[in-house]
Design an enzyme around this catalytic site. Structure first.
Site, PDB file in Angstrom:
ATOM      1  N   TYR A 179      38.218  40.534  40.282  1.00  0.00           N
ATOM      2  CA  TYR A 179      37.594  41.350  39.240  1.00  0.00           C
ATOM      3  C   TYR A 179      36.680  40.490  38.364  1.00  0.00           C
ATOM      4  O   TYR A 179      35.592  40.910  37.983  1.00  0.00           O
ATOM      5  CB  TYR A 179      38.682  42.011  38.397  1.00  0.00           C
ATOM      6  CG  TYR A 179      38.168  43.011  37.388  1.00  0.00           C
ATOM      7  CD1 TYR A 179      37.585  44.206  37.794  1.00  0.00           C
ATOM      8  CD2 TYR A 179      38.291  42.767  36.020  1.00  0.00           C
ATOM      9  CE1 TYR A 179      37.125  45.126  36.867  1.00  0.00           C
ATOM     10  CE2 TYR A 179      37.840  43.688  35.085  1.00  0.00           C
ATOM     11  CZ  TYR A 179      37.258  44.865  35.517  1.00  0.00           C
ATOM     12  OH  TYR A 179      36.794  45.779  34.596  1.00  0.00           O
ATOM     13  N   THR A 181      41.853  53.727  28.296  1.00  0.00           N
ATOM     14  CA  THR A 181      41.540  54.608  29.416  1.00  0.00           C
ATOM     15  C   THR A 181      42.811  54.851  30.212  1.00  0.00           C
ATOM     16  O   THR A 181      43.820  54.155  30.022  1.00  0.00           O
ATOM     17  CB  THR A 181      40.499  53.955  30.343  1.00  0.00           C
ATOM     18  OG1 THR A 181      41.091  52.794  30.964  1.00  0.00           O
ATOM     19  CG2 THR A 181      39.229  53.559  29.581  1.00  0.00           C
TER      20      THR A 181
END
Length: 260
Positions: A155, A190
């Site tokens: 990532y 989120t």
């Protein structure tokens, strides 16, 4: 401020949930026609229903963006339906925890496809339409490229790539008047963030520790705050802004986190 986005066709990858959902809703509220590209027809449709209930316009394109051919099909579908693309928001991705010690070649490469490769492919396939419209690209990135995090090599590499591509495309596309910028996210609540924090030993204590280190107001950035910056960067009101990495993070990445 009028952002002049009325009836502009703007693709938002991963636009049905989390940060992408916030972006889709803000763009629709500004009058854009939002094309939500994502793997789940159900999630896409739920967000579209919410946008339409608020008087906005949005459509769904179902695509698994880790499949290179699906990226091309998604852009082709938009062109077949609208004949133009005015903006592209590369947003889809996931901090999937493929680390150095506990990762693998297969996991690393899979994560690059999940988090970086489709950024290139969507822009590549949309480029002829963006040249015709003198459109704009906004890439969503993460502070992890700057700060590191630990245990998430793939990532981090993907977000370093997103930053580099933002600057590279801004240079390459200067002759076409296409602006390319990035919005860099630090801590924003989120569904994926909630899922991650619930895996920890003491989620509430960890959340309080994180927010206490965000200099501005000691709170997380909202998806609407991120989306407002994306909308501005897509608009003609930011007509001389390109190649920028804009950190919308309450000062988390660059200010001294010992500030109280």
């Amino acid at each position: 401020m009028d952002l002049h986005l009325n009836d502009k066709v703007i693709i938002v990858t991963g636009g049905a949930r989390g940060i992408g959902e916030g972006i889709s809703k803000v763009l629709a509220a500004e009058g854009a026609i939002v094309v939500i590209v994502g793997r789940s027809a159900g999630n896409n449709d739920n967000t579209i229903a919410s946008i339409e209930a608020a008087g906005g316009k949005a459509v769904s394109v179902v695509a698994e963006l880790t499949d290179p051919e699906a990226c091309k099909r998604a852009v082709d579908e938009v062109m077949n339906q609208f004949g133009r693309i005015d903006g592209l928001v590369n947003n889809a991705g996931e901090n999937d925890g493929v680390g150095l010690e506990n990762g693998s070649y297969e996991g690393f490469m899979s994560s690059l496809h999940k988090n970086l490769v489709h950024y290139y492919l969507m822009a590549h396939h949309a480029l002829p339409a963006l040249k015709a419209s003198k459109g704009s690209i906004v890439n969503i990135g993460s502070k992890v490229a700057t700060t590191g995090q630990g245990g998430t090599s793939a990532y981090a590499a993907s977000n370093g790539g997103r930053n580099a591509l933002t600057r590279e495309w801004a240079v390459e596309l200067l002759p076409y008047g296409i602006r390319v910028n990035a919005v860099i996210v630090a801590e924003s609540w989120t569904p994926l963030y909630e899922k991650w924090i619930k895996t920890l030993h003491d989620p509430e204590a960890t959340l309080q520790k994180i927010t206490s280190k965000i200099p501005l107001e000691h709170r997380m950035t909202t998806t609407a705050e991120l989306a407002n910056t994306v909308a501005f960067l897509l608009s003609s009101q930011s007509s001389h802004t390109t190649g920028q990495l804009v950190y919308v993070d309450g000062g988390y990445t660059h200010l001294d986190r010992s500030i109280s």
